[in-house]
Design a protein around this motif. Structure first.
Motif, short mmCIF file in Angstrom:
data_model
loop_
_atom_site.label_atom_id
_atom_site.label_comp_id
_atom_site.label_asym_id
_atom_site.label_seq_id
_atom_site.Cartn_x
_atom_site.Cartn_y
_atom_site.Cartn_z
N ALA A 9 40.29 36.88 37.74
CA ALA A 9 40.37 37.29 36.41
C ALA A 9 40.79 35.68 35.57
CB ALA A 9 41.88 37.75 36.26
N THR A 10 41.14 34.57 36.26
CA THR A 10 41.28 33.32 35.35
C THR A 10 39.78 32.99 35.30
OG1 THR A 10 43.13 32.82 36.64
CG2 THR A 10 41.97 30.85 35.61
N ILE A 11 38.99 32.88 36.08
CA ILE A 11 37.54 32.73 35.89
C ILE A 11 36.82 33.59 34.74
CG2 ILE A 11 35.38 32.31 36.80
CD1 ILE A 11 36.68 31.70 39.47
N ALA A 12 37.16 34.82 34.91
CA ALA A 12 36.48 35.57 33.82
C ALA A 12 37.00 35.59 32.68
CB ALA A 12 36.71 37.21 34.26
N ARG A 13 38.35 35.40 32.40
CA ARG A 13 38.98 35.14 31.26
C ARG A 13 38.26 33.87 30.47
NH1 ARG A 13 43.67 35.39 33.35
NH2 ARG A 13 44.47 37.53 33.35
N ARG A 14 38.02 32.54 31.14
CA ARG A 14 37.26 31.58 30.58
C ARG A 14 35.86 31.85 30.17
NH1 ARG A 14 39.57 27.94 35.49
NH2 ARG A 14 41.69 27.64 34.58
N LEU A 15 35.20 32.67 31.21
CA LEU A 15 33.73 33.16 30.49
C LEU A 15 33.86 34.12 29.20
CD1 LEU A 15 32.42 33.88 34.29
CD2 LEU A 15 31.62 32.04 32.56
N LEU A 16 35.01 34.97 29.33
CA LEU A 16 34.99 35.92 28.20
C LEU A 16 35.03 35.15 26.92
CD1 LEU A 16 34.97 38.90 27.59
CD2 LEU A 16 37.68 38.77 28.39
N ALA A 17 36.06 33.96 27.05
CA ALA A 17 36.43 33.13 25.80
C ALA A 17 35.22 32.66 25.34
CB ALA A 17 37.49 32.31 26.27
N ASN A 18 34.31 32.05 26.46
CA ASN A 18 33.16 31.50 26.01
C ASN A 18 31.97 32.53 25.39
OD1 ASN A 18 33.89 29.08 27.00
ND2 ASN A 18 32.81 29.27 28.95
N HIS A 19 32.00 33.79 26.00
CA HIS A 19 31.33 34.59 25.32
C HIS A 19 31.51 34.92 24.02
CE1 HIS A 19 29.28 38.49 25.30
NE2 HIS A 19 30.35 39.09 24.61
N TYR A 20 32.98 34.99 23.52
CA TYR A 20 33.20 35.37 22.19
C TYR A 20 33.10 34.13 21.44
CZ TYR A 20 35.41 39.88 23.88
OH TYR A 20 35.57 41.09 24.19
N ARG A 21 33.39 33.17 21.98
CA ARG A 21 32.93 31.93 20.92
C ARG A 21 31.39 31.99 20.61
NH1 ARG A 21 36.33 27.53 22.84
NH2 ARG A 21 34.35 26.23 23.95
N ARG A 22 30.67 32.32 21.49
CA ARG A 22 29.20 32.24 21.37
C ARG A 22 29.14 33.19 20.34
NH1 ARG A 22 24.25 30.40 23.56
NH2 ARG A 22 22.66 31.93 23.13
N ARG A 69 38.20 45.12 28.50
CA ARG A 69 38.36 43.96 27.56
C ARG A 69 37.52 44.12 26.73
NH1 ARG A 69 41.61 43.79 31.28
NH2 ARG A 69 43.53 42.53 31.29
N MET A 70 36.01 44.51 27.27
CA MET A 70 34.89 44.20 26.29
C MET A 70 34.15 45.65 25.62
SD MET A 70 32.64 41.31 28.68
CE MET A 70 31.74 40.94 27.35
N GLY A 71 34.72 46.59 26.24
CA GLY A 71 34.09 47.86 25.46
C GLY A 71 32.66 48.09 25.90
#
Length: 171
Positions: free
Chosen positions: A65-78, A30-32
């Motif tokens: 995956a649910t926890i990671a998706r939330r962290l990923l969303a926070n990562h992209y937002r940051r 997802r992140m490459g």
């Protein structure tokens, strides 16, 4: 360590041993990027370890995956906040550019405010953003949101308090 803490710790160890490589691969796709994916995988397990309790897991991969998706969303937002901030800085004359330390502090504050606003109810967040970013008056916001002007005022108080306390905690 209490028995519930020990149980949570054992459960996290088991999850880590059985699913860490899967989660890191899932994030990598997802992140490459290897490094950022590894960091988010670790952050996922840190979240589990710092939780007060973990539910009984019938689907551990879905849980991770649910926890990671939330962290990923926070990562992209940051990242988006950082890009917007750096774009704004690029338009400043060099003499007005903040030091690297000031940039870091402003970015941390912006991210803290973003998290605080995200925790607000949707209408309170929207009212605040309409007032601050669009320059709308309370009366216009009230019409747009279908609430009273007094309610908009209450939303603004909540949002300003959230921003204030977010800034206090990031300083």
């Amino acid at each position: 360590m209490s028995s519930s803490d020990a149980s949570l710790h054992r459960q996290a160890e088991t999850l880590y041993a059985e699913h860490h490589s899967w989660l890191a691969g899932w994030l990598r796709r997802r992140m490459g990027g290897e490094e950022a994916a590894a960091d988010l995988a670790q952050d996922t397990f840190v979240r589990i370890l710092t939780a007060r309790e973990t539910p009984a897991l019938l689907e551990p991969k879905a849980f991770l995956a649910t926890i990671a998706r939330r962290l990923l969303a926070n990562h992209y937002r940051r990242e988006a906040i950082e890009r917007a901030y750096l774009d704004t800085l690029a338009s400043l004359p060099e003499t007005l550019a903040p030091s690297p330390e000031e940039r870091r502090q402003v970015l941390e504050t912006l991210c803290a405010i973003d998290r605080a606003l995200d925790a607000l109810p949707a209408k309170a967040r929207e009212a605040f953003l309409l007032a601050q970013l669009e320059g709308m008056k309370y009366e216009d916001i009230a019409l747009r949101l279908g609430v009273t002007t007094r309610t908009v005022g209450n939303y603004m108080v909540r949002a300003v308090q959230a921003c204030f306390f977010a800034q206090e905690h990031s300083a």
